[in-house]
Design a protein around this motif. Structure first.
Motif, mmCIF file in Angstrom:
data_model
loop_
_atom_site.group_PDB
_atom_site.id
_atom_site.type_symbol
_atom_site.label_atom_id
_atom_site.label_comp_id
_atom_site.label_asym_id
_atom_site.label_seq_id
_atom_site.Cartn_x
_atom_site.Cartn_y
_atom_site.Cartn_z
ATOM 1 N N THR A 160 8.427 -76.498 -29.101
ATOM 2 C CA THR A 160 7.412 -77.434 -29.570
ATOM 3 C C THR A 160 6.223 -76.706 -30.179
ATOM 4 N N PRO A 161 5.499 -77.375 -31.092
ATOM 5 C CA PRO A 161 4.342 -76.751 -31.755
ATOM 6 C C PRO A 161 3.100 -76.792 -30.869
ATOM 7 N N GLY A 162 1.956 -76.473 -31.466
ATOM 8 C CA GLY A 162 0.693 -76.543 -30.736
ATOM 9 C C GLY A 162 0.555 -75.449 -29.705
ATOM 10 N N VAL A 163 0.219 -75.820 -28.493
ATOM 11 C CA VAL A 163 -0.026 -74.854 -27.420
ATOM 12 C C VAL A 163 1.181 -73.961 -27.190
ATOM 13 N N ASN A 164 2.370 -74.546 -27.183
ATOM 14 C CA ASN A 164 3.568 -73.744 -26.935
ATOM 15 C C ASN A 164 3.819 -72.724 -28.040
ATOM 16 N N ALA A 165 3.496 -73.067 -29.272
ATOM 17 C CA ALA A 165 3.635 -72.104 -30.373
ATOM 18 C C ALA A 165 2.646 -70.959 -30.203
ATOM 19 N N LEU A 166 1.428 -71.269 -29.749
ATOM 20 C CA LEU A 166 0.442 -70.221 -29.479
ATOM 21 C C LEU A 166 0.947 -69.283 -28.390
ATOM 22 N N LEU A 167 1.510 -69.859 -27.339
ATOM 23 C CA LEU A 167 2.051 -69.044 -26.252
ATOM 24 C C LEU A 167 3.214 -68.189 -26.748
ATOM 25 N N ASN A 168 4.107 -68.779 -27.536
ATOM 26 C CA ASN A 168 5.236 -68.024 -28.097
ATOM 27 C C ASN A 168 4.736 -66.805 -28.869
ATOM 28 N N TYR A 169 3.744 -67.027 -29.713
ATOM 29 C CA TYR A 169 3.229 -65.934 -30.533
ATOM 30 C C TYR A 169 2.593 -64.851 -29.669
ATOM 31 N N GLY A 170 1.775 -65.261 -28.713
ATOM 32 C CA GLY A 170 1.128 -64.289 -27.829
ATOM 33 C C GLY A 170 2.136 -63.472 -27.039
ATOM 34 N N TYR A 171 3.177 -64.125 -26.554
ATOM 35 C CA TYR A 171 4.203 -63.409 -25.796
ATOM 36 C C TYR A 171 5.013 -62.478 -26.700
ATOM 37 N N THR A 172 5.173 -62.862 -27.972
ATOM 38 C CA THR A 172 5.862 -61.989 -28.923
ATOM 39 C C THR A 172 5.075 -60.695 -29.125
ATOM 40 N N VAL A 173 3.765 -60.826 -29.277
ATOM 41 C CA VAL A 173 2.908 -59.643 -29.400
ATOM 42 C C VAL A 173 3.035 -58.778 -28.146
ATOM 43 N N LEU A 174 2.970 -59.403 -26.988
ATOM 44 C CA LEU A 174 3.055 -58.674 -25.726
ATOM 45 C C LEU A 174 4.409 -57.994 -25.569
ATOM 46 N N ARG A 175 5.458 -58.694 -25.938
ATOM 47 C CA ARG A 175 6.807 -58.127 -25.832
ATOM 48 C C ARG A 175 6.951 -56.891 -26.709
ATOM 49 N N ALA A 176 6.359 -56.930 -27.896
ATOM 50 C CA ALA A 176 6.424 -55.774 -28.796
ATOM 51 C C ALA A 176 5.685 -54.584 -28.202
ATOM 52 N N VAL A 177 4.518 -54.823 -27.614
ATOM 53 C CA VAL A 177 3.741 -53.741 -27.002
ATOM 54 C C VAL A 177 4.523 -53.115 -25.852
ATOM 55 N N VAL A 178 5.116 -53.951 -25.009
ATOM 56 C CA VAL A 178 5.888 -53.445 -23.873
ATOM 57 C C VAL A 178 7.131 -52.708 -24.352
ATOM 58 N N SER A 179 7.793 -53.235 -25.368
ATOM 59 C CA SER A 179 9.009 -52.591 -25.883
ATOM 60 C C SER A 179 8.712 -51.201 -26.424
ATOM 61 N N ARG A 180 7.586 -51.055 -27.119
ATOM 62 C CA ARG A 180 7.239 -49.739 -27.640
ATOM 63 C C ARG A 180 6.994 -48.753 -26.497
ATOM 64 N N ALA A 181 6.318 -49.214 -25.447
ATOM 65 C CA ALA A 181 6.053 -48.343 -24.307
ATOM 66 C C ALA A 181 7.345 -47.937 -23.614
ATOM 67 N N ILE A 182 8.313 -48.844 -23.558
ATOM 68 C CA ILE A 182 9.613 -48.545 -22.948
ATOM 69 C C ILE A 182 10.314 -47.438 -23.731
ATOM 70 N N CYS A 183 10.322 -47.573 -25.057
ATOM 71 C CA CYS A 183 10.955 -46.552 -25.899
ATOM 72 C C CYS A 183 10.262 -45.211 -25.721
ATOM 73 N N ALA A 184 8.924 -45.221 -25.716
ATOM 74 C CA ALA A 184 8.163 -43.976 -25.600
ATOM 75 C C ALA A 184 8.367 -43.304 -24.252
ATOM 76 N N SER A 185 8.769 -44.081 -23.237
ATOM 77 C CA SER A 185 8.970 -43.517 -21.900
ATOM 78 C C SER A 185 10.395 -43.034 -21.666
ATOM 79 N N GLY A 186 11.269 -43.234 -22.657
ATOM 80 C CA GLY A 186 12.642 -42.774 -22.513
ATOM 81 C C GLY A 186 13.539 -43.724 -21.753
#
Length: 310
Positions: free
Chosen positions: A169-195
């Protein structure tokens, strides 16, 4: 500081030249960003084109390239073959981690998430009573699914009785989706950097989920995204727009205290993931989890972007 580069405009072309990501439209350069400044590249515009060198140069720097669907949730992440110089040993330790250890790690992650949820509620004048008690009730592996119990109370208390967390759904849920996407990318990069490898999760194990570990490790940080979305709602900004996106990506520069001083979220996440790698190698849970920010600090999350001050 790592920047989240978000491609939302249709018709853009991406290529790399002399250490810069070049963004062009109809062969005219629209902007350039040093590759060393990029923390993640997120692509929402389905008409985007790029040269292969973009993926090669991103992979060399362990920068995840996240491709999103219409609901702003990630559908694919381009992942490099090589990461940390100790990757082989780390991967073996991760793959061979004993089930009791993973259950203990998950217990700590879930408890930290629930405590943070309660802290967010209390900081915003909502009913966060009992969340610390719920966190203490989490047992190894969370067999009682206390996480789900807390979530049911949390969303209604924070967003209202009528709110339902629905990714489509749009609105609040779309905002949450986007924020979690940003967070997931940050965590994924840290995972790769840690081996470590993102597919080998602690708790999440869906065969269709190639980033199960990313989803595990982002849990304690999710309430920070929720706080930014709540702040957006307080400013009557309920749609995914440049201002709200900027507010959500600003999360990466927000300072957290993990007991050894303040560090931006992107840096603290790297320390958190490194502590997980050490846990796998030692066989003992020793996660470096951040301390909850003050109510005043939470109230400031994303505010500068929402008020046009940056």
């Amino acid at each position: 500081m790592d920047r989240i580069v978000d491609i939302t405009t249709e018709g853009l072309h991406l290529n790399v030249y002399r250490g810069f990501l070049i963004i062009s439209q109809e062969k005219h350069e629209q902007g350039r960003i040093p590759l060393d400044d990029i923390g993640a590249l997120i692509v929402h515009a389905h008409g985007t084109t790029w040269s292969t060198s973009v993926f090669v140069r991103m992979a060399e720097r362990a920068i995840p390239v996240v491709l999103c669907g219409p609901n702003h949730a990630p559908v694919s992440v381009v992942w490099p073959f090589e990461g940390h110089h100790l990757q082989g040993a780390r991967l073996r330790a991760q793959a061979e981690a004993a089930k009791p250890l993973k259950k203990q790690l998950w217990q700590r992650i879930v408890a930290a998430k629930i405590r943070m949820q309660g802290h967010v509620l209390n900081a915003n004048g909502k009913d966060g009573k009992g969340f610390n008690l719920l966190a203490r009730k989490v047992r190894s592996g969370d067999p009682d699914n206390v996480e789900a119990q807390a979530a049911r109370r949390y969303w209604k208390a924070l967003m209202g009785a009528e709110f339902s967390r629905d990714q489509s759904t749009p609105g609040v849920n779309a905002l949450l989706n986007y924020g979690y996407t940003v967070l997931r990318a940050v965590v994924s990069r840290a995972i790769c950097a840690s081996g470590l490898h993102p597919t080998l999760g602690i708790f999440h194990s869906n065969r269709a989920n190639a980033f199960a570990l990313s989803d595990d490790l982002m849990e304690p940080y999710r309430p920070l995204v929720d706080q930014i979305v709540f702040n957006c709602l307080q400013e009557a900004q309920t749609e995914l727009a440049p201002t709200t996106k900027f507010a959500l990506t600003s999360l990466t520069t927000f300072d957290l205290d993990s007991g050894i001083g303040l560090s931006p979220v992107a840096v603290q996440v790297a320390r958190f993931v490194h502590s997980l790698a050490m846990s796998f190698e030692s066989g003992k849970p020793q996660l470096e989890i951040f301390k909850p920010p003050s109510p005043l600090e939470l109230a400031s999350l994303g505010r500068a972007a929402l008020e046009g001050e940056v």
